[in-house]
Design a protein around this motif. Sequence first.
Motif, short mmCIF file in Angstrom:
data_model
loop_
_atom_site.label_atom_id
_atom_site.label_comp_id
_atom_site.label_asym_id
_atom_site.label_seq_id
_atom_site.Cartn_x
_atom_site.Cartn_y
_atom_site.Cartn_z
N PRO A 262 -79.42 -19.69 -13.34
CA PRO A 262 -78.70 -19.25 -15.04
C PRO A 262 -78.04 -18.02 -14.76
CG PRO A 262 -81.01 -19.33 -14.99
CD PRO A 262 -80.58 -19.59 -13.42
N GLU A 263 -78.01 -16.98 -13.44
CA GLU A 263 -77.04 -16.12 -13.53
C GLU A 263 -76.31 -15.92 -13.14
OE1 GLU A 263 -81.08 -14.06 -12.59
OE2 GLU A 263 -80.42 -16.59 -12.68
N THR B 53 -80.55 -5.28 -16.57
CA THR B 53 -78.67 -5.13 -16.91
C THR B 53 -78.19 -5.73 -15.51
OG1 THR B 53 -78.45 -2.45 -15.82
CG2 THR B 53 -79.29 -3.36 -18.02
N THR B 54 -78.77 -5.81 -14.61
CA THR B 54 -78.19 -6.69 -12.91
C THR B 54 -78.33 -7.60 -13.11
OG1 THR B 54 -80.39 -6.97 -12.27
CG2 THR B 54 -78.54 -4.49 -11.88
N THR B 55 -77.96 -8.36 -12.47
CA THR B 55 -77.65 -10.29 -12.25
C THR B 55 -78.93 -11.29 -10.97
OG1 THR B 55 -76.26 -9.85 -10.88
CG2 THR B 55 -75.47 -10.75 -13.50
N THR B 56 -79.44 -10.45 -9.84
CA THR B 56 -79.94 -10.53 -9.68
C THR B 56 -81.42 -10.17 -8.75
OG1 THR B 56 -79.19 -8.65 -7.40
CG2 THR B 56 -77.94 -10.81 -7.79
N ALA C 232 -75.63 3.53 -11.46
CA ALA C 232 -74.75 2.66 -11.49
C ALA C 232 -74.12 1.82 -9.76
CB ALA C 232 -73.59 3.46 -11.84
N ASP C 233 -75.09 2.94 -8.77
CA ASP C 233 -74.57 2.18 -8.20
C ASP C 233 -75.29 0.69 -7.87
OD1 ASP C 233 -73.00 4.14 -6.99
OD2 ASP C 233 -74.69 6.21 -6.46
N LEU C 234 -76.25 0.95 -7.79
CA LEU C 234 -76.89 -0.40 -8.11
C LEU C 234 -76.56 -1.28 -8.90
CD1 LEU C 234 -80.44 -1.43 -7.16
CD2 LEU C 234 -81.32 -0.76 -9.17
N LEU C 235 -76.44 -1.29 -9.84
CA LEU C 235 -75.68 -2.25 -10.77
C LEU C 235 -74.22 -2.87 -10.46
CD1 LEU C 235 -75.24 -3.62 -13.57
CD2 LEU C 235 -74.19 -2.12 -14.09
N PHE C 236 -73.26 -1.79 -9.17
CA PHE C 236 -71.53 -2.45 -8.87
C PHE C 236 -71.66 -2.67 -7.02
CE2 PHE C 236 -70.82 0.59 -13.01
CZ PHE C 236 -70.76 -1.57 -14.09
N LEU D 207 -75.13 -7.87 -5.79
CA LEU D 207 -73.49 -8.35 -5.39
C LEU D 207 -73.54 -9.69 -5.63
CD1 LEU D 207 -70.93 -5.96 -4.26
CD2 LEU D 207 -71.16 -6.60 -6.26
N VAL D 208 -74.59 -10.42 -4.89
CA VAL D 208 -75.25 -11.54 -4.67
C VAL D 208 -74.19 -12.73 -5.00
CG1 VAL D 208 -76.59 -13.91 -3.86
CG2 VAL D 208 -76.66 -11.32 -3.21
N THR D 209 -74.66 -13.39 -6.58
CA THR D 209 -73.99 -14.02 -7.31
C THR D 209 -72.84 -13.44 -7.80
OG1 THR D 209 -74.63 -12.13 -9.31
CG2 THR D 209 -75.99 -13.70 -9.17
#
Length: 463
Positions: free
Chosen positions: A81-82, A161-164, A45-49, A55-57
Amino acid sequence: MAEESPTPATGTPAPPRWARELLGVLVAVAIGIAVVAAVTASARADLLFHDADSLVTTLIVRSIAIGQPQDWALSSVLFLPETAVLGLLTLFGLGVEGTLALAGVVNVVALYGALRVAAGTLARGRAPIAGALLALGAFGLLAASEASPSRDALELASLLTTTTYYSATVIGVVLTVGIARRGLDRARGAVPWGAVAGVGLVAAASVLTNPLFAVWATVPLGLVLGVVAIRRRGARWLVGGLAAGTAIGFAGRIPLAPFIANTGAGYFDPSLWRSSLEYYGALLADRWSAPWGAASVVLLLVLWGGCIAATVLLARRSEIGATVVAACGWAMPLLVVGGAVVAGTHAARYLQPAVFAPVLGLASRCCRRCCRARSRRCGPCWRSLRRWRRWWGWWRRSGSVCPGSRPPRTRPMPTWPASWTGWSSRAASAPASSGQCGCRRRTSPTRESSCRSTTGSGATRGS
């Protein structure tokens, strides 16, 4: 109204197509929620949030929302797209973490959509929806088994599950393979113009946002289609559309050069191949020793081997489209991992095809279903079933008659010891001169019949 087809087992109308597709989407949503919940409940979760790269996007969307001037210096990946999808999801007002979690679920569902395209149509696949869900479930198990907070770990499935971390590129690669499969399935001698245009558009959009698409999809898929092009003319046009779309994507990046701080040319250094091999080997050893790491590695190897077996089987059945999907399942990891080592790279995220490509084998194993109009069965599978039924019927018939009514053996029976009296007593108790052999076999709950004797004129019915 959607066409209904009778099920081969009961003859009752099957659910309409839209109902089956909707059910598949709902199951995919459930899988996506379960995967994101498993990731957020672990140290991943640390990588995701909280990771800066993740957090760039979010920063870009927030900056556009408040009207700030845009002057970004990005890497070779532009996250177009992200960023667009994340901007739409912010309208729900779930906060930063809630929006990122929702984006993870959307990415998993989008992967199901790409796998559904790769699984083939309902007219050709016996269970394409189930195949796509099975592939998504296997990918979800891999993602749920990852719990490292480091982005450099060899835990690649949860990066979707991430956006970057190239989630749009992963979906684009699978979608391109699926469109190529649809084009080969529909076009026998004609040119699949729709599939050619679709492959070109997806390739152009994917390369525009991430040039890594050329390494993940253009090269492996182009080689597989090049082999198929020996027998199918339509595959040549698909190769041309893929190459043209890739070239258009690179050309489209030229106006965006002010936002690209790193073109990626510095990542290629073949002189570092030995250190790259040691680096990835150490990551694999760490993954093997992690909880559930060995199981995930074994599962990937099984899936990779299954893709090879599916390629051979489908090629023998002349299922060209499904063969391409299965071949990409083992060719992509082999070429991408080998290319990453030769190029001297030191980033685990570049090896994501080693995780998502092998599940394509699960989506490609779909035999031709019964024809809707004539209820014809799949040729190889139905022939195997008929052989099995003939063998089973022969075994039942040979075991239902008594020893006295069987034809004489070509070889003499061995002389049994005196202590083995079972066979001798049964053979002696059977009458040899009468018209009956002495045994009875029940043919229905209310009727019995005697089997035919070798000396009698026929069988009689018993009470």
